[in-house]
Write a protein that holds these residues in place. Structure first.
Motif, short mmCIF file in Angstrom:
data_model
loop_
_atom_site.label_atom_id
_atom_site.label_comp_id
_atom_site.label_asym_id
_atom_site.label_seq_id
_atom_site.Cartn_x
_atom_site.Cartn_y
_atom_site.Cartn_z
N VAL A 163 0.86 -1.19 0.00
CA VAL A 163 0.00 0.00 0.00
C VAL A 163 0.90 1.24 0.00
CG1 VAL A 163 -1.73 1.35 1.25
CG2 VAL A 163 -1.97 -1.14 1.08
N ILE A 164 0.75 2.03 -1.06
CA ILE A 164 1.53 3.26 -1.18
C ILE A 164 0.64 4.41 -0.73
CG2 ILE A 164 2.96 4.67 -2.73
CD1 ILE A 164 3.67 1.67 -2.84
N LEU A 165 1.08 5.18 0.22
CA LEU A 165 0.31 6.34 0.67
C LEU A 165 0.86 7.56 -0.05
CD1 LEU A 165 0.23 5.48 4.44
CD2 LEU A 165 -1.76 5.84 3.03
N GLY A 166 0.07 8.13 -0.95
CA GLY A 166 0.50 9.29 -1.74
C GLY A 166 0.58 8.93 -3.21
N ARG A 167 0.18 9.88 -4.06
CA ARG A 167 0.17 9.63 -5.51
C ARG A 167 0.89 10.74 -6.26
NH1 ARG A 167 -6.20 10.96 -6.96
NH2 ARG A 167 -6.43 12.61 -5.42
N SER A 168 1.95 11.27 -5.65
CA SER A 168 2.69 12.34 -6.34
C SER A 168 3.49 11.75 -7.51
CB SER A 168 3.64 13.05 -5.37
OG SER A 168 4.73 12.21 -5.05
N ALA A 193 -2.98 4.79 -2.36
CA ALA A 193 -3.97 5.54 -1.57
C ALA A 193 -3.64 7.02 -1.61
CB ALA A 193 -3.97 5.04 -0.14
N HIS A 194 -4.66 7.86 -1.43
CA HIS A 194 -4.47 9.31 -1.48
C HIS A 194 -5.52 9.97 -0.60
CE1 HIS A 194 -7.72 8.95 -4.35
NE2 HIS A 194 -7.00 8.01 -4.96
N SER A 195 -5.63 11.28 -0.71
CA SER A 195 -6.49 12.00 0.23
C SER A 195 -7.98 11.69 0.03
CB SER A 195 -6.26 13.51 0.13
OG SER A 195 -6.71 13.98 -1.11
N ARG A 196 -8.35 11.10 -1.10
CA ARG A 196 -9.76 10.76 -1.34
C ARG A 196 -10.06 9.29 -1.06
NH1 ARG A 196 -11.86 14.97 -4.61
NH2 ARG A 196 -13.87 14.00 -4.25
N THR A 197 -9.06 8.54 -0.62
CA THR A 197 -9.25 7.10 -0.35
C THR A 197 -10.17 6.91 0.86
OG1 THR A 197 -7.10 6.58 -1.25
CG2 THR A 197 -8.04 4.96 0.26
N LYS A 198 -11.14 5.99 0.71
CA LYS A 198 -12.05 5.70 1.83
C LYS A 198 -11.46 4.60 2.70
CE LYS A 198 -16.27 7.19 -0.36
NZ LYS A 198 -17.13 6.81 -1.49
N ASN A 199 -11.83 4.60 3.96
CA ASN A 199 -11.38 3.58 4.92
C ASN A 199 -9.87 3.34 4.85
OD1 ASN A 199 -14.13 3.19 5.52
ND2 ASN A 199 -14.31 1.71 3.84
N ILE A 214 3.23 11.12 2.21
CA ILE A 214 2.14 12.09 2.16
C ILE A 214 2.50 13.45 2.75
CG2 ILE A 214 0.30 10.36 2.10
CD1 ILE A 214 -0.16 10.78 5.04
N GLY A 215 3.57 13.50 3.54
CA GLY A 215 3.97 14.77 4.13
C GLY A 215 3.11 15.19 5.32
N LYS A 216 2.67 14.19 6.12
CA LYS A 216 1.89 14.48 7.34
C LYS A 216 2.59 13.79 8.51
CE LYS A 216 -2.27 16.07 5.60
NZ LYS A 216 -1.67 16.87 4.56
N PRO A 217 3.08 14.59 9.49
CA PRO A 217 3.87 14.01 10.57
C PRO A 217 3.14 12.91 11.34
CG PRO A 217 3.36 16.35 10.98
CD PRO A 217 2.96 16.05 9.59
N LYS A 218 3.82 11.77 11.49
CA LYS A 218 3.35 10.63 12.30
C LYS A 218 1.93 10.19 11.94
CE LYS A 218 6.26 12.07 16.18
NZ LYS A 218 6.38 12.22 17.61
N PHE A 219 1.58 10.29 10.69
CA PHE A 219 0.23 9.96 10.22
C PHE A 219 -0.08 8.47 10.40
CE2 PHE A 219 -2.77 8.66 6.94
CZ PHE A 219 -3.75 9.64 7.00
N VAL A 220 0.90 7.63 10.08
CA VAL A 220 0.69 6.17 10.17
C VAL A 220 0.95 5.74 11.62
CG1 VAL A 220 1.43 3.90 9.34
CG2 VAL A 220 1.36 5.84 7.75
N THR A 221 -0.11 5.32 12.28
CA THR A 221 0.01 4.93 13.69
C THR A 221 0.14 3.41 13.81
OG1 THR A 221 -2.39 4.71 13.87
CG2 THR A 221 -1.45 6.87 14.40
N ALA A 222 0.50 2.95 15.00
CA ALA A 222 0.71 1.52 15.24
C ALA A 222 -0.56 0.72 14.93
CB ALA A 222 1.14 1.30 16.69
#
Ligand SMILES: NC(=O)c1ccc[n+]([C@@H]2O[C@H](COP(=O)([O-])OP(=O)(O)OC[C@H]3O[C@@H](n4cnc5c(N)ncnc54)[C@H](OP(=O)(O)O)[C@@H]3O)[C@@H](O)[C@H]2O)c1
Length: 287
Positions: A163-168, A193-199, A214-222
């Motif tokens: 799963v890739i987070l971000g579509r730049s 996945a990107h900002s419009r991805t559901k769930n 994605i450039g969002k600090p600590k976005f992916v949590t445990a």
């Protein structure tokens, strides 16, 4: 059990050591010194640091680097003129235009103007097309650096769900394209996945391999990470107190993941190493 830490700094140092030897051998055989021309427009401090780091790395590897600094009010035509001049200059093998550019300049107009043979960032549509078709001239620096980190960890990508987070255009899309190819450190089943991805959290939890860009600090949590997953953190975020963190909550996720890259010291140094590699490739292709 704590995750394996994938050490990008030491892997990049190893690669740069090998590259230095390759550059020296190329120079002794051809008399040519690979040359990267960097273009920096404006006075964004982060961009200036990135360019300086790339130039220092060039010098250490025996690659010549020159810097073309232009003021922030530079017009698109003026920048295009410089790019054309570098395209024509036979002593230049690689051209790097540091992004972002000031708002009056269209990035695509500039990146499309770089002659494909000197496009060491692999941003030109011709080079992107070749890469997508699985016959790359250059590999995109950050995604190919991630691929080498995955390889270093020993993680088996074939058949894995990535799963890739971000579509730049710079990270997410080319990362997905590399992982879906037939070949080594690829053959993955890829979701972008990107900002419009559901769930999103549910989706990420299904991943065997996560690449966060994605450039969002600590976005992916445990809670979003499947136990044992391989986690590659591309994000670079500066917090208010000056600390640098990735897109992954490193301290918590490393207790769940099988392998993880730190920030700093993960993907960043690999990006630079791949740029140097592409510059040597360019010198070979152009000589
Ligand atoms: N280590 C390195 O060498 C290196 C190299 C390049 C970049 N970076 C870092 O990597 C990060 C990403 O860079 P980039 O250039 O790819 O960024 P970008 O162009 O800003 O793209 C960010 C992507 O993340 C998606 N996104 C944003 N918020 C999201 C959310 N809440 N949920 C899901 N997706 C979300 C965006 O979706 P939409 O498309 O829907 O807007 C977009 O596709 C940044 O921190 C950057 O500094 C590091």
């Amino acid at each position: 059990m704590s995750a394996q830490i994938i050490d990008g700094k030491s892997l990049a140092e190893k690669l740069r050591g090998q590259l230095k030897a390759d550059v020296a051998e190329f120079q002794s055989q051809t008399g040519i010194v690979p040359h990267l021309a960097a273009v920096l427009v404006g006075d964004d401090p982060a961009s200036a640091v990135y360019v300086r780091n790339k130039q220092r790395a060039c010098e250490k590897a025996g690659i010549r680097s020159t810097l073309h600094r232009l003021p922030s009010e530079t017009t698109e035509t003026e920048l295009l003129d410089l790019v054309q001049q570098l395209n024509r200059d036979d002593s230049v093998h690689g051209i790097l235009v540091q992004l972002p550019l000031p708002p009056q300049i269209r990035e695509t107009a500039i990146l499309d103007a770089v002659v494909p043979m000197k496009d060491v960032d692999c941003f030109h549509p011709e080079n992107v097309g070749l890469m997508v078709q699985g016959r790359p001239r250059y590999l995109p620096c950050t995604p190919s650096g991630c691929q080498l980190l995955i390889q270093e960890s020993g993680f088996e990508t074939a058949g894995a769900h990535a799963v890739i987070l971000g579509r730049s255009e710079i990270v997410g899309k080319p990362m997905a394209m590399l992982l879906v190819q037939k070949g080594a450190v690829a053959n993955a089943t890829v979701t972008i996945a990107h900002s419009r991805t559901k769930n999103l959290a549910e989706l990420v939890r299904q991943a065997d391999l996560i690449v966060a860009a994605i450039g969002k600090p600590k976005f992916v949590t445990a809670e979003m990470v499947k136990p044992g997953a391989c986690v590659i953190d591309v994000g670079i975020n500066r917090l208010d107190d000056g600390t640098l963190v990735g897109d992954v909550d490193y301290e918590a996720v490393k207790e769940v993941a099988g392998a993880i890259t730190p920030v700093p010291g993960g993907v960043g140094p690999m990006t630079i190493a791949m740029l140097l590699q592409n510059t040597l490739t360019a010198a070979r292709l152009l000589s």
